[in-house]
Design a protein around this motif. Structure first.
Motif, mmCIF file in Angstrom:
data_model
loop_
_atom_site.group_PDB
_atom_site.id
_atom_site.type_symbol
_atom_site.label_atom_id
_atom_site.label_comp_id
_atom_site.label_asym_id
_atom_site.label_seq_id
_atom_site.Cartn_x
_atom_site.Cartn_y
_atom_site.Cartn_z
ATOM 1 N N PHE A 241 0.804 -1.215 0.000
ATOM 2 C CA PHE A 241 0.000 0.000 0.000
ATOM 3 C C PHE A 241 0.843 1.275 0.000
ATOM 4 C CE2 PHE A 241 -2.703 -3.308 1.737
ATOM 5 C CZ PHE A 241 -3.886 -3.125 1.027
ATOM 6 N N GLY A 242 2.147 1.136 -0.152
ATOM 7 C CA GLY A 242 3.000 2.317 -0.185
ATOM 8 C C GLY A 242 3.044 3.055 1.131
ATOM 9 N N GLY A 243 2.852 2.328 2.217
ATOM 10 C CA GLY A 243 2.862 2.959 3.532
ATOM 11 C C GLY A 243 4.262 3.180 4.056
ATOM 12 N N ARG A 244 4.343 3.909 5.141
ATOM 13 C CA ARG A 244 5.610 4.117 5.847
ATOM 14 C C ARG A 244 5.460 3.569 7.267
ATOM 15 N NH1 ARG A 244 7.811 4.287 1.861
ATOM 16 N NH2 ARG A 244 8.927 2.738 3.116
ATOM 17 N N LEU A 245 6.587 3.290 7.895
ATOM 18 C CA LEU A 245 6.590 2.570 9.166
ATOM 19 C C LEU A 245 7.301 3.357 10.254
ATOM 20 C CD1 LEU A 245 6.235 -0.022 10.911
ATOM 21 C CD2 LEU A 245 8.358 -0.873 9.874
ATOM 22 N N VAL A 246 6.624 3.509 11.392
ATOM 23 C CA VAL A 246 7.230 4.001 12.627
ATOM 24 C C VAL A 246 7.247 2.821 13.584
ATOM 25 C CG1 VAL A 246 7.034 5.597 14.573
ATOM 26 C CG2 VAL A 246 6.365 6.345 12.265
ATOM 27 N N ARG A 247 8.422 2.265 13.830
ATOM 28 C CA ARG A 247 8.552 1.070 14.686
ATOM 29 C C ARG A 247 9.034 1.486 16.067
ATOM 30 N NH1 ARG A 247 11.159 -3.403 11.689
ATOM 31 N NH2 ARG A 247 8.988 -4.152 11.492
ATOM 32 N N ILE A 248 8.216 1.203 17.082
ATOM 33 C CA ILE A 248 8.540 1.552 18.461
ATOM 34 C C ILE A 248 8.730 0.263 19.248
ATOM 35 C CG2 ILE A 248 7.670 2.660 20.553
ATOM 36 C CD1 ILE A 248 6.056 4.553 18.695
ATOM 37 N N ASN A 249 9.957 0.066 19.733
ATOM 38 C CA ASN A 249 10.300 -1.170 20.431
ATOM 39 C C ASN A 249 11.588 -0.930 21.219
ATOM 40 O OD1 ASN A 249 11.429 -3.927 20.914
ATOM 41 N ND2 ASN A 249 9.693 -4.585 19.666
ATOM 42 N N PRO A 250 11.625 -1.244 22.501
ATOM 43 C CA PRO A 250 12.828 -0.961 23.297
ATOM 44 C C PRO A 250 14.076 -1.688 22.815
ATOM 45 C CG PRO A 250 10.968 -1.480 24.709
ATOM 46 C CD PRO A 250 10.554 -1.830 23.307
ATOM 47 N N ARG A 251 13.907 -2.884 22.215
ATOM 48 C CA ARG A 251 15.071 -3.685 21.827
ATOM 49 C C ARG A 251 15.141 -3.931 20.317
ATOM 50 N NH1 ARG A 251 13.739 -5.090 27.008
ATOM 51 N NH2 ARG A 251 11.745 -5.921 26.290
ATOM 52 N N GLU A 252 14.050 -4.351 19.731
ATOM 53 C CA GLU A 252 14.042 -4.725 18.311
ATOM 54 C C GLU A 252 13.409 -3.602 17.483
ATOM 55 O OE1 GLU A 252 13.545 -9.377 17.969
ATOM 56 O OE2 GLU A 252 12.048 -8.597 19.377
ATOM 57 N N PHE A 253 14.132 -2.500 17.346
ATOM 58 C CA PHE A 253 13.562 -1.297 16.747
ATOM 59 C C PHE A 253 14.076 -0.988 15.344
ATOM 60 C CE2 PHE A 253 17.249 -0.223 19.298
ATOM 61 C CZ PHE A 253 18.014 0.542 18.438
ATOM 62 N N LYS A 254 14.987 -1.778 14.805
ATOM 63 C CA LYS A 254 15.575 -1.456 13.511
ATOM 64 C C LYS A 254 14.554 -1.597 12.383
ATOM 65 C CE LYS A 254 20.356 -2.562 14.716
ATOM 66 N NZ LYS A 254 21.554 -3.383 14.390
ATOM 67 N N VAL A 255 14.701 -0.749 11.355
ATOM 68 C CA VAL A 255 13.840 -0.784 10.172
ATOM 69 C C VAL A 255 14.708 -1.041 8.942
ATOM 70 C CG1 VAL A 255 12.007 0.637 11.132
ATOM 71 C CG2 VAL A 255 13.960 1.735 10.021
ATOM 72 N N LEU A 256 14.071 -1.389 7.826
ATOM 73 C CA LEU A 256 14.817 -1.829 6.647
ATOM 74 C C LEU A 256 15.311 -0.685 5.766
ATOM 75 C CD1 LEU A 256 12.664 -4.919 5.566
ATOM 76 C CD2 LEU A 256 14.799 -4.890 6.874
ATOM 77 N N THR A 257 14.625 0.454 5.794
ATOM 78 C CA THR A 257 15.020 1.553 4.920
ATOM 79 C C THR A 257 15.055 2.866 5.697
ATOM 80 O OG1 THR A 257 12.856 2.407 4.191
ATOM 81 C CG2 THR A 257 13.657 0.380 3.135
ATOM 82 N N ARG A 258 15.751 3.846 5.134
ATOM 83 C CA ARG A 258 15.827 5.164 5.768
ATOM 84 C C ARG A 258 14.533 5.950 5.644
ATOM 85 N NH1 ARG A 258 21.890 7.393 4.104
ATOM 86 N NH2 ARG A 258 23.079 5.698 5.125
ATOM 87 N N LEU A 259 13.632 5.470 4.797
ATOM 88 C CA LEU A 259 12.337 6.132 4.669
ATOM 89 C C LEU A 259 11.468 5.896 5.900
ATOM 90 C CD1 LEU A 259 11.483 5.306 0.942
ATOM 91 C CD2 LEU A 259 12.368 7.458 1.875
ATOM 92 N N ASP A 260 11.754 4.811 6.614
ATOM 93 C CA ASP A 260 11.029 4.474 7.834
ATOM 94 C C ASP A 260 11.886 4.832 9.039
ATOM 95 O OD1 ASP A 260 8.893 3.366 6.300
ATOM 96 O OD2 ASP A 260 10.131 1.584 5.968
ATOM 97 N N VAL A 261 11.339 4.663 10.237
ATOM 98 C CA VAL A 261 12.092 5.050 11.429
ATOM 99 C C VAL A 261 11.819 4.069 12.563
ATOM 100 C CG1 VAL A 261 10.251 6.627 12.195
ATOM 101 C CG2 VAL A 261 12.587 6.945 13.040
ATOM 102 N N GLY A 262 12.883 3.743 13.288
ATOM 103 C CA GLY A 262 12.768 2.911 14.474
ATOM 104 C C GLY A 262 13.107 3.722 15.708
#
Length: 284
Positions: A241-262
């Protein structure tokens, strides 16, 4: 005192949320930790919450399965009855209301995808039709056999539990159709009897809603990789769906691209900080 969060990550998250036309909340077990719900991460964490099961070397996978209801229904319902009591008594943390405010401000509103069975989103005031519980809900019951496709609310069942022994003291719920033992309408481990109709209807509503959005943002909260249902969903939204991701997690917060944020933080703290930044930006 909560640890500080990287300012650039907060700004990136605030920008993604501000630009979106729809909010998709993707929540794992970590979402409830800030409400005081136990974290079952690893065997030791589970046994800390249920010491008697640790004494007897009963792990989460052994008690959270249909066979536990067949071999020892008093203990299985002691475990699930205790959880039902706990979830009913728990007050959702303020982060739930932050998400509600963001969703109300977006043209297409919000939807929730969660692997949690605790019903906390509905308790926090989210519309039931906006929530997809992919693993079912402890607030609903089904027949153990099952004798039919019936799924019904657990409202009439008030468990009396000896928490120290993890044992149900009163009568367990029964199927209104055959009189046999009832169980939670939850997808357990090694579970071929889970009735999926309720979850399927929720999934269908979510898919219809997704067809109307153009710039969705996924705010993923407390979803780990051990049971990756929520993570797989988040990635599907980003890709399909062409969405973007804000991942919030104390330990496993990494995202796959710089367009998203952990963001390396707990749910309540991170949501409050992002909202504070967004409010400050609006006053400039």
């Amino acid at each position: 005192m909560s640890p500080s969060i990287d300012a650039n990550s907060l700004a990136h998250a605030a920008d993604l949320i501000s630009r979106a036309d729809a909010l998709i909340v993707a929540a794992g077990a970590g979402m409830g930790v800030d409400s005081g719900l136990p974290d079952f991460r690893g065997t030791e964490g589970f046994w800390k919450a249920y010491p008697v099961l640790g004494r007897d070397k009963v792990d989460f996978y052994s008690i959270a399965c249909p066979d536990a209801f067949r071999t020892d229904p008093q203990r299985a319902w002691g475990f699930y009855g205790h959880r039902l009591q706990l979830y009913r008594a728990t007050r959702p943390h303020p982060g739930f209301q932050v998400l509600t405010r963001w969703g109300k401000a977006m043209p297409h509103g919000l939807s929730v995808f969660t692997s949690n069975v605790d019903g906390q989103f509905q308790k926090a005031g989210f519309e039931a039709d906006s929530v997809y519980e992919c693993h079912g809900s402890i607030a609903h019951l089904q027949c153990m056999q099952p004798c039919s496709s019936a799924i019904w609310p657990a409202d009439g069942f008030v468990p009396e539990v000896d928490a120290a022994q993890c044992l149900l003291l009163n009568a367990p719920p029964v199927c209104p159709h055959c009189g046999g033992l009832a169980r939670p309408n939850i997808l357990m481990f090694n579970d071929s009897e889970w009735l999926e109709d309720r979850a399927w209807r929720q999934a269908a509503r979510l898919e219809r809603w997704l067809g109307s959005v153009c710039r969705p943002v996924v705010v993923e909260l407390g979803a780990g990789t051990a049971i990756p249902s929520v993570r797989h969903f988040s990635q599907r939204i980003v890709q399909r769906f062409g969405g973007r991701l804000v991942r919030i997690n104390p330990r496993e917060f990494k995202v796959l691209t710089r367009l998203d944020v952990g963001i390396a933080a707990g749910a309540a703290h991170a949501l409050a900080e992002i909202e504070r930044l967004m409010q400050a930006a609006r006053t400039l």
